[in-house]
Design an enzyme around this catalytic site. Structure first.
Site, PDB file in Angstrom:
ATOM      1  N   MET A 145       0.852  -1.192   0.000  1.00 33.45           N
ATOM      2  CA  MET A 145       0.000   0.000   0.000  1.00 33.45           C
ATOM      3  C   MET A 145       0.880   1.230   0.000  1.00 33.45           C
ATOM      4  O   MET A 145       1.854   1.305   0.740  1.00 33.45           O
ATOM      5  CB  MET A 145      -0.885   0.016   1.229  1.00 33.45           C
ATOM      6  CG  MET A 145      -1.693   1.289   1.387  1.00 33.45           C
ATOM      7  SD  MET A 145      -2.960   1.455   0.141  1.00 33.45           S
ATOM      8  CE  MET A 145      -4.044   0.139   0.648  1.00 33.45           C
ATOM      9  N   CYS A 146       0.543   2.170  -0.834  1.00 36.40           N
ATOM     10  CA  CYS A 146       1.285   3.418  -0.889  1.00 36.40           C
ATOM     11  C   CYS A 146       0.314   4.565  -1.158  1.00 36.40           C
ATOM     12  O   CYS A 146      -0.800   4.362  -1.626  1.00 36.40           O
ATOM     13  CB  CYS A 146       2.343   3.387  -1.993  1.00 36.40           C
ATOM     14  SG  CYS A 146       3.618   2.130  -1.733  1.00 36.40           S
ATOM     15  N   GLY A 147       0.778   5.768  -0.844  1.00 38.61           N
ATOM     16  CA  GLY A 147       0.070   6.966  -1.247  1.00 38.61           C
ATOM     17  C   GLY A 147       0.837   7.588  -2.388  1.00 38.61           C
ATOM     18  O   GLY A 147       2.025   7.889  -2.248  1.00 38.61           O
TER      19      GLY A 147
END
Length: 632
Positions: free
Chosen positions: A1-3
């Protein structure tokens, strides 16, 4: 998960780094708390600047900052997990390997081939320096969020981001979810008019089916026209190239006949009778195997040694759970829990996240005798008293909502299946005051741009559940607890594929099997806009990653290959006919009462739908979301 976030500004010598809103930056950092980095590419000779902001949640392999850059100066922002299609070892880093694959691509076809081969959730932004092209898109199901916003005030600006700002948006610059219709490319050096933006579109196509290209996804093209401002155009790519869809088309065959058992009492239908049929039993075992492999991929390769000091010849156990499950005690979450138990190390706890919203006294009326007759299953579960693990009985509280009661019942089943496992049942109790406060502070802009009453109810319920702050009551003790699990498994996709919603029964009664098949055919096409982008944003806000085992490409292919009557039989009563294949799998896994629980939607099971306005319809625009945006 990343932004991930990218701003393309068609204006010479205009820096994007000073226009990234503070609240957007904070939201992106919550999604990716392990590392943040910004990079900018200014190309004054072509009159554009492109700004990148990457925020990493480290899940496997070495931590690599984003945006990641190769030797040619190409940049990749990647928010995804590769679970198949491209080989990545247990210690491999998927961002690095995807960039390596893209770096070797010589043309559009090879780039499309890379993304056609990936199994797993993803959203990406890829900048090719040599060709001055910006590629972006989401996976076939839209399991990762990606929003876009177009501005054309002082300069034309495109913003792509995992999550929007919480500042109210003007009517002429709204945020929208990037449609999951394929990949998109902007050839920046061809943007000769700084007031117009042209985007090439590379649609998905099923490999087995020959389409006339002009009619491919025509409805989606019309949606582009409706939702985009007049200075933006999306057009089919000139080379008529496409991505190969990762799933096979749905089996639309019809049964020769149906037996009408719709009026049967639930007690008169025993799922074990179906398992006595050898064909059905073999089919159930095949389904269990493919779903089990999906769960294995999603729970196995996680950083488990970081908190384990080394002993003489073995590891000492860490007490922290690495995997949590959104847990109602229904058949979806029970099957995921039972399968996760097969693959997670036996000395590692599993967090079962169970959310309940406080009910006012007048709303907690004892179930009437007439109501109880409607469902023999729930009549024994919704009493005003609750039996505890130690045999004592405690009075019901304002938080003993249906999902709490079925969750505790499901916990007992799991403890019987594997008493050696530490099952952490986390009671997450939310008051109306906390709901209003956190909706105002955080949740409303995460749900955005979705805006219905249903989006509000589910978005809030999932946000509080994934936060994992509550009380651990599973071992006869009551202790405050905060779940630190980075991976959150959710059962999204089961109802859509196995006819689990009440609308499927309505459709079946009105139009028979043909209508049901048609409705199921629409479900996966709209799941990205109805569920997945929103769920990714609200779960990711806690620095955790949503994983969807029922939407694994191989699981969907398996279910798509089956005729509808092998997956569900809506001539059978509630608690049996819907998701029949999954219920049979639950029985084979040793589950009992949970295998025949009727479907109860999260907004009703957690009772969030009963807290504020009972007269609303799920499809209504939610005034509370709009009011919260106006206050920020």
């Amino acid at each position: 998960m990343c932004g991930i976030c990218c701003m393309l500004i068609l204006a010479p010598q205009k820096d994007g780094s000073d226009v990234l809103a503070k609240d957007m930056l904070e939201s992106l950092q919550r999604r990716g708390p392990n590392h943040s980095q910004h990079l900018s590419r200014e190309v004054p000779e072509l009159g554009y600047n492109v700004f990148f902001s990457g925020h990493v949640l480290h899940m496997r392999g070495c931590l690599n900052p984003q945006p990641m850059q190769d030797a040619q100066g190409n940049l990749l922002l990647w928010n995804g997990e590769v679970f198949g299609g491209i080989k990545i070892g247990p210690e491999g880093n998927d961002t690095q390997i995807i960039l390596q694959q893209l770096s070797s691509c010589k043309n559009e076809e090879s780039i499309l081939s890379v993304f056609s081969s990936i199994q797993g959730p993803w959203a990406f932004i890829y900048y090719q320096l040599s060709s001055h092209c910006l590629w972006f898109g989401r996976d076939f199901f839209g399991r990762r969020s990606l929003l876009w916003q177009f501005k054309n005030v002082e300069n034309l600006c495109l913003t792509l981001t995992s999550v929007s700002t919480s500042v109210p948006q003007c009517a002429n610059v709204p945020w929208k979810e990037v449609p999951t219709c394929g990949l998109y490319k902007i050839d920046i050096q061809k943007q000769t008019n700084a007031k117009l933006l042209a985007i090439s579109w590379y649609p998905w196509k099923h490999g087995r089916i020959e389409y006339e290209f002009k009619t491919l996804h025509l409805g989606d093209k019309e949606q582009f026209t409706e939702k985009l401002p007049n200075f933006v155009s999306v057009f089919l790519n000139e080379s008529k190239l496409f991505l190969t869809a990762p799933i096979i088309p749905m089996n639309c065959s019809m049964p020769e006949s149906c037996t009408d058992t719709a009026n049967c009492e639930p007690s008169s239908v025993n799922i074990e009778i179906f398992l006595s049929n050898e064909h059905k039993k073999q089919l159930v075992h095949k389904f269990i195997n493919v779903l089990s492999e999906s769960v294995r991929r999603r729970v196995l390769f996680l950083p488990r040694s970081e908190n384990r000091p080394i002993c003489s010849d073995q590891f000492t156990v860490s007490d922290e759970a690495k995997v949590a499950i959104l847990f109602s005690g229904g058949v979806d979450s029970m099957v995921l829990s039972a399968l996760a138990d097969h693959h997670i190390p036996p000395d590692e706890p599993i967090d079962l996240l169970n959310v309940a919203f406080k009910q006012q006294e007048q709303k907690r009326q004892k179930t009437s005798t007439k109501q109880k007759k409607k469902s023999n299953v729930f009549s024994t579960l919704e009493e005003e008293t609750l039996e505890c693990d130690n045999g004592s009985v405690k009075k019901a509280t304002a938080f003993n909502v249906p999902d709490r009661i079925t969750g505790l019942s499901g916990l007992k089943e799991l403890q019987i299946i594997n008493p050696a496992r530490r099952w952490n049942f986390i009671e997450i109790n939310i008051t109306l005051e906390e709901l209003k406060e956190m909706r105002r502070q955080r949740i409303s802009h995460l749900v955005h741009p979705l805006d219905t009453v249903l989006d509000d109810s589910i978005g809030c319920a999932v946000w509080f559940a994934a936060r994992g702050i509550g009380t651990n009551t599973s071992n006869g003790e009551t202790q405050p607890y905060i779940s630190t699990a980075k991976v959150v498994l959710t059962g999204v996709g089961a109802d859509e594929q196995l006819a689990g919603y009440s609308r499927h029964r309505v459709c079946y009664k009105a139009s028979g099997c043909e209508g049901l098949v048609k409705e199921l055919g629409l479900e996966l096409g709209r799941i990205s806009s109805r569920n997945l982008g929103r769920d990714d944003r609200v779960i990711g806000d806690h620095g955790k990653e949503a994983r969807f085992p029922f939407l694994d490409e191989e699981v969907v292919c398996f279910l798509n290959a089956l005729p509808v009557w092998e997956k569900a039989d809506l001539t059978l009563p509630r608690g049996t006919g819907e998701k029949l294949l999954l219920r049979m799998a639950a029985k084979e896994l040793g589950l009992t009462a949970s295998a025949v629980l009727p479907k109860r939607a999260m907004q009703f099971g957690s009772r969030i739908a009963k807290m504020e306005n009972n007269k609303e319809k799920a499809s209504d625009k939610c005034n509370r979301l709009q009011q919260n945006s106006a206050l920020q």
